[in-house]
Design an enzyme around this catalytic site. Structure first.
Site, mmCIF file in Angstrom:
data_model
loop_
_atom_site.group_PDB
_atom_site.id
_atom_site.type_symbol
_atom_site.label_atom_id
_atom_site.label_comp_id
_atom_site.label_asym_id
_atom_site.label_seq_id
_atom_site.Cartn_x
_atom_site.Cartn_y
_atom_site.Cartn_z
ATOM 1 N N LYS A 214 0.834 -1.210 0.000
ATOM 2 C CA LYS A 214 0.000 0.000 0.000
ATOM 3 C C LYS A 214 0.873 1.266 0.000
ATOM 4 C CE LYS A 214 -2.883 3.124 0.558
ATOM 5 N NZ LYS A 214 -4.267 3.405 0.681
ATOM 6 N N CYS A 268 -3.274 10.712 2.081
ATOM 7 C CA CYS A 268 -2.648 9.459 1.649
ATOM 8 C C CYS A 268 -1.291 9.707 1.016
ATOM 9 C CB CYS A 268 -3.563 8.762 0.668
ATOM 10 S SG CYS A 268 -5.244 8.630 1.292
HETATM 11 N N1 SAJ Z 1 -2.060 15.246 -8.033
HETATM 12 C C1 SAJ Z 1 -1.244 16.045 -8.815
HETATM 13 N N2 SAJ Z 1 -0.964 15.655 -10.083
HETATM 14 C C2 SAJ Z 1 -1.467 14.495 -10.615
HETATM 15 C C3 SAJ Z 1 -2.280 13.673 -9.807
HETATM 16 C C4 SAJ Z 1 -2.557 14.074 -8.523
HETATM 17 O O1 SAJ Z 1 -0.773 17.108 -8.387
HETATM 18 O O2 SAJ Z 1 -1.182 14.225 -11.783
HETATM 19 C C5 SAJ Z 1 -2.361 15.660 -6.654
HETATM 20 C C6 SAJ Z 1 -3.852 15.884 -6.393
HETATM 21 O O3 SAJ Z 1 -4.257 17.168 -6.773
HETATM 22 C C7 SAJ Z 1 -3.920 15.672 -4.900
HETATM 23 C C8 SAJ Z 1 -2.849 14.596 -4.667
HETATM 24 O O4 SAJ Z 1 -2.014 14.610 -5.796
HETATM 25 O O5 SAJ Z 1 -3.567 16.841 -4.200
HETATM 26 C C9 SAJ Z 1 -3.376 13.200 -4.459
HETATM 27 O O6 SAJ Z 1 -4.437 12.949 -5.357
HETATM 28 P P1 SAJ Z 1 -4.628 11.537 -6.093
HETATM 29 O O7 SAJ Z 1 -5.823 11.648 -6.938
HETATM 30 O O8 SAJ Z 1 -3.372 11.138 -6.770
HETATM 31 O O9 SAJ Z 1 -4.784 10.483 -4.933
HETATM 32 P P2 SAJ Z 1 -5.680 10.380 -3.605
HETATM 33 O O10 SAJ Z 1 -4.873 10.875 -2.454
HETATM 34 O O11 SAJ Z 1 -7.038 10.948 -3.776
HETATM 35 O O12 SAJ Z 1 -5.836 8.786 -3.522
HETATM 36 C C10 SAJ Z 1 -4.661 7.977 -3.510
HETATM 37 C C11 SAJ Z 1 -4.839 6.849 -4.526
HETATM 38 N N3 SAJ Z 1 -3.571 6.156 -4.690
HETATM 39 C C12 SAJ Z 1 -3.042 5.952 -5.914
HETATM 40 O O13 SAJ Z 1 -3.543 6.362 -6.938
HETATM 41 C C13 SAJ Z 1 -1.760 5.164 -5.962
HETATM 42 C C14 SAJ Z 1 -5.919 5.904 -4.052
HETATM 43 O O14 SAJ Z 1 -6.007 4.770 -4.913
HETATM 44 C C15 SAJ Z 1 -5.628 5.444 -2.627
HETATM 45 O O15 SAJ Z 1 -6.644 4.574 -2.134
HETATM 46 C C16 SAJ Z 1 -5.588 6.676 -1.739
HETATM 47 O O16 SAJ Z 1 -4.502 7.490 -2.199
HETATM 48 C C17 SAJ Z 1 -5.354 6.249 -0.302
HETATM 49 O O17 SAJ Z 1 -6.327 6.244 0.463
HETATM 50 O O18 SAJ Z 1 -4.241 5.835 0.030
#
Ligand code: SAJ
Length: 417
Positions: A214, A268
């Protein structure tokens, strides 16, 4: 009780963004679910069939299972055949994990056990946390053992959640799950319980590998976002449009760069990689550096806005979006919220108009900041000198860009290119 006995009653400890949807889908799958939360207001709203936060599709399922008597919430940990612990795991000042919520959940479960129960840790946690939870319970109830197939056996397992906020109700059912038991029997029992609602593949392993898996998923994403964020800093200094740069590079068949932004938020990705770093500081240099790069972005955005605000006597900034990402109301570890709060602090002669369509009142971090207010999109854009876009919420995407003429626009998401 042996692992083949069906687990009909499930206690879900912690009814937040993960615990509540898990409780709801388990109840929908026919289990009798008793949710536990320390917040009376959450307990009350859940018992009324109402979701205390925004998550697409959850309210309909919750209302149904509450009305059927399959799900109820309370403050006290109940007796149950299985428990799912879904509580926060923040980090402390030095980035070590704070396991106190897991310990508190374990302390609540221990007196309710009679032998044969499955205790699943869902919270994301550092390597060894499931064993630690087991130890807390076995220390409190030394008459039990984690050896399987005995009358006094307890079964401990880790089933990390992997759902994406905003898509939780879909991903909770469809995603593959990693299930790591402290014994094989515990993993099998956990698999049987989760098979009741999960259509994805259920992959069995040991508890520590599941914990690391994870963390690895989120560290992978964090490192990749850090690459995009670092590029955005370099590109700006080079006078290059980073969005065009990434779009072009991504035409290569083996390149897939993520998108830069004002920083990485949520509970996360901005947190979990630190659990790997704190487990092995010497050899986790790349992961630690990625965290540092992503954490440096909010300050750079802030400095850019302050630089532009210098031109105005009493600058008004419209801060568009303070959730940690698009189309959710979750403000946890949100870089855009931190930027808006710092702007209110630093612009002593200015005003910060916060536009966040998913909330009704400003969070407590704005308490006492008379120069910050929650505003409607059109009104804020009309009044502002500087438009700072920080989250790609749908209403911002659909916004009439003619209204931006003659405004200073800082678009951290490349939404209005
Ligand atoms: N973000 C960027 N650029 C991107 C993608 C995301 O700046 O290209 C930023 C987002 O704006 C946000 C942060 O990253 O601030 C995280 O967003 P996210 O959509 O990547 O992820 P989370 O935190 O909503 O959810 C993640 C997911 N993990 C992965 O994709 C590996 C989800 O599957 C997990 O279940 C979750 O973390 C968790 O609970 O751990």
């Amino acid at each position: 009780m042996s692992p083949s006995v069906p687990l009909e009653t499930v206690g879900v400890i912690g009814l937040g963004y993960i615990g509540l949807p898990t409780a709801a889908v388990l109840a929908q799958a026919g289990k009798r679910v008793i949710g536990v939360d320390v917040k009376q207001s959450s307990v009350d709203s859940i018992n009324a069939g109402e979701v205390p936060f925004v998550e697409e599709g959850l309210e309909a399922v919750l209302a149904g299972v509450v009305a059927q008597g399959k799900l109820s919430a309370q403050l006290e940990t109940p007796e149950a055949d299985a428990y799912i612990v879904s509580v926060p795991t923040p980090f402390k000042g030095d980035h070590d994990a704070d396991l106190s919520y897991i310990e508190a959940a374990a302390a609540g479960i221990a007196p309710k056990l009679s032998g044969g129960e499955l205790i699943v840790l869902e919270s994301t946690a550092p390597p060894g946390a499931t064993e630690h939870m087991a130890k807390v319970i076995l220390d409190a109830r030394p008459e039990f053992t984690d050896e399987p197939n005995l009358p006094n056996s307890l079964y401990f397992s880790h089933a990390p959640e992997r759902v994406l906020p905003g898509r939780i109700m879909i991903e909770m059912v469809d995603n593959d799950r990693i299930i790591g038991g402290t014994t094989r029997e515990a993993a099998v029992l956990n698999r049987d319980l989760y098979a009741s609602f999960c259509r994805g593949e259920l992959l069995l392993t040991d508890a520590k590998t599941a914990e690391m898996a994870k963390l690895t998923e989120n560290a992978f994403r964090d490192v990749n976002i850090a690459f995009a964020n670092e590029l955005s800093i370099i590109a700006e200094r080079q006078g290059v449009d980073v969005w065009e740069l990434i779009e072009l590079a991504n035409h290569h068949p083996r390149v897939n760069i993520l998108q830069p932004g004002p920083g990485v938020g949520g509970h996360c990705i901005a947190v979990d990689p630190w659990f790997i770093v704190s487990a092995d500081r010497e050899f986790s240099k790349l992961i630690a550096t990625a965290r540092t790069v992503n954490d440096s972005k909010p300050e750079l955005v802030l400095e850019k806005v302050l630089g532009r605000a210098d031109r105005f006597k009493n600058p008004t900034v419209a801060a568009l979006g303070i959730a940690f990402k698009a189309n959710i109301d979750d403000l946890r570890e949100s870089p855009s919220k931190d930027i808006a709060v710092s702007l209110a602090d630093r612009l002593t002669d200015g005003t910060v108009l916060v536009v966040e369509p998913n909330i009704e009142t400003l969070p407590h971090e704005f308490d006492g900041k008379a120069n910050a207010e929650l505003a409607e999109l059109d009104d804020a854009v009309e009044r502002a000198d500087i438009i700072l876009l920080m989250v790609d919420h749908d209403p911002f995407k659909e916004f009439d860009r003619d209204m931006l003429q003659e405004k200073v626009v800082i678009d951290t998401k490349g939404l209005w290119r």
